[in-house]
Write an enzyme that holds these catalytic residues in place. Sequence first.
Site, PDB file in Angstrom:
ATOM      1  N   ASN A   7       0.883  -1.171   0.000  1.00  8.32           N
ATOM      2  CA  ASN A   7       0.000   0.000   0.000  1.00  8.32           C
ATOM      3  C   ASN A   7       0.918   1.218   0.000  1.00  8.32           C
ATOM      4  O   ASN A   7       1.444   1.614   1.032  1.00  8.32           O
ATOM      5  CB  ASN A   7      -0.882  -0.042   1.253  1.00  8.32           C
ATOM      6  CG  ASN A   7      -1.887   1.086   1.287  1.00  8.32           C
ATOM      7  OD1 ASN A   7      -1.849   1.986   0.447  1.00  8.32           O
ATOM      8  ND2 ASN A   7      -2.764   1.060   2.262  1.00  8.32           N
ATOM      9  N   ARG A  95      -2.598  -2.125  -3.439  1.00  6.06           N
ATOM     10  CA  ARG A  95      -3.841  -1.392  -3.199  1.00  6.06           C
ATOM     11  C   ARG A  95      -3.814  -0.146  -4.083  1.00  6.06           C
ATOM     12  O   ARG A  95      -2.858   0.627  -4.032  1.00  6.06           O
ATOM     13  CB  ARG A  95      -3.927  -0.993  -1.735  1.00  6.06           C
ATOM     14  CG  ARG A  95      -5.146  -0.193  -1.440  1.00  6.06           C
ATOM     15  CD  ARG A  95      -5.359  -0.023   0.043  1.00  6.06           C
ATOM     16  NE  ARG A  95      -6.649   0.582   0.250  1.00  6.06           N
ATOM     17  CZ  ARG A  95      -6.833   1.743   0.874  1.00  6.06           C
ATOM     18  NH1 ARG A  95      -5.813   2.389   1.403  1.00  6.06           N
ATOM     19  NH2 ARG A  95      -8.038   2.241   1.003  1.00  6.06           N
ATOM     20  N   HIS A 184     -13.548   2.184  -0.107  1.00  2.00           N
ATOM     21  CA  HIS A 184     -13.570   1.107   0.904  1.00  2.00           C
ATOM     22  C   HIS A 184     -14.121  -0.190   0.307  1.00  2.00           C
ATOM     23  O   HIS A 184     -14.611  -1.059   1.043  1.00  2.00           O
ATOM     24  CB  HIS A 184     -14.444   1.465   2.132  1.00  2.00           C
ATOM     25  CG  HIS A 184     -13.950   2.598   2.962  1.00  2.00           C
ATOM     26  ND1 HIS A 184     -14.801   3.445   3.624  1.00  2.00           N
ATOM     27  CD2 HIS A 184     -12.704   3.043   3.221  1.00  2.00           C
ATOM     28  CE1 HIS A 184     -14.091   4.360   4.276  1.00  2.00           C
ATOM     29  NE2 HIS A 184     -12.809   4.136   4.028  1.00  2.00           N
ATOM     30  N   ARG A 245     -13.654  14.448   8.132  1.00  2.00           N
ATOM     31  CA  ARG A 245     -14.389  14.792   6.897  1.00  2.00           C
ATOM     32  C   ARG A 245     -15.872  14.971   7.193  1.00  2.00           C
ATOM     33  O   ARG A 245     -16.450  14.204   7.958  1.00  2.00           O
ATOM     34  CB  ARG A 245     -14.199  13.680   5.852  1.00  2.00           C
ATOM     35  CG  ARG A 245     -12.810  13.669   5.268  1.00  2.00           C
ATOM     36  CD  ARG A 245     -12.613  12.492   4.333  1.00  2.00           C
ATOM     37  NE  ARG A 245     -11.847  11.438   4.949  1.00  2.00           N
ATOM     38  CZ  ARG A 245     -11.748  10.198   4.480  1.00  2.00           C
ATOM     39  NH1 ARG A 245     -12.391   9.846   3.393  1.00  2.00           N
ATOM     40  NH2 ARG A 245     -11.014   9.305   5.101  1.00  2.00           N
TER      41      ARG A 245
END
Length: 411
Positions: A7, A95, A184, A245
């Site tokens: 990642n 990823r 996600h 957020r």
Amino acid sequence: MKALIINSGSSSIKFQLLEMEGEHVLASGLVERIGEEAGKISCLMRPGSSAQSTIEKVTKITDHQHGMVMAGEVLCDEQEGVVRSRQEIGVIGHRVVHGGEAFHQPTIIDDTVVAAIERNIPLAPLHNPANLDGIRVARQLFPGIAQVAVFDTAFHQTIPKRAHIYALPYELYERHRVRRYGFHGTSHKFVAGECAALMGKRLSETNLISIHLGNGCSMSAVEQGRSVDTSLGMTPLEGLVMGTRSGDVDPAIHLFLQRTAGMDLVQIDAMLNKDSGLKGICGLNDMRDIHDAAGKGDELASLALEVQTYRNKKYIGAYMAVLGRVDALVFTAGIGENDPIVREKSVAGLEHLGIELDVEKNLQRFKQPASLHTAESRVQIWVIPTNEELAIARESISVVEDAKYLKDARQ
Ligand code: AMP
């Protein structure tokens, strides 16, 4: 087979080496502060076993190439290493945040795939370039080992147009691909698969609502194993209230702030992503700190908790309407797995929809999947720890095996 999962971020690379026979982690590491004077690589070897150990080095790590070479050295370390040579690695899974409309599933990486990820950079300007750095370096350092891109957006490519088109001039979609993509996806797909198996059902016959509550939060309506709606949008800002957020806000707030507070769009964008959500309301973004503060009488901390869990409940109701029949709700990620208060508040009062939480069970601590519903509940409620690395490893191997099968079948 051993799978290396990468990642790659703008200044860090997370990596994990898994032995897929028995599905256990051989090593889990992080290269951080790439490009700074004091870079660092740390790696936990054989976690959970009696031979567990940690390797740590602080040194300047010039770039991603350097970081990945160091990761390779750590994995092959003479004393502590978990492999003797890089050739023991059977597959590398990357990823990748944004696959746009080009990728509906994990894909073996070749030059065409790299070019397509590059074309999606405008959709994820912070993430895709960093993901590509990791891919380029890994292709150089591990030639001959199959590499697979697993996209955060891919699982949501089954969302129908009525749910992914915004009510904006259609031309914006045609010319600039403005639409809901969702994120996600690897986590939602993983917990959906695990949940169906735990319920003894086929995934293709299972309807569920997957609730990923971590620092980033999103909910997904899964019908017969396929995502049919999700709360994150074109960017990872829409929907639920997150750590920093905002989630859903009136889009006219932008113009209002420009006119009345003198903020420009860059400032507003930064505020919505970094200084809003739980942090915006009470100054804290970690749910554990919010509970502590609320317990000491901090009214804004209590309000942040109320606002987040109310939004969760509203989305559960919306997705119950979307799906009609719902077999299960699944809570996952840092808050979803660990926070009984958030879970209880998010489903409180939904008994009329067949959702009945066993409040005693809900208070327990879970390391493994667990059910939280009462015997009478029509909708099952589960906590299922997400495991994106394992999900990427499983998907990478499955794509490589399918490709081999097709190649053999053609010969
Ligand atoms: P994630 O993004 O999935 O790693 O989740 C990170 C978030 O999970 C943290 O910011 C915390 O808000 C939350 N979290 C982690 N552990 C707990 C806990 N024991 N109780 C409540 N929240 C937690």
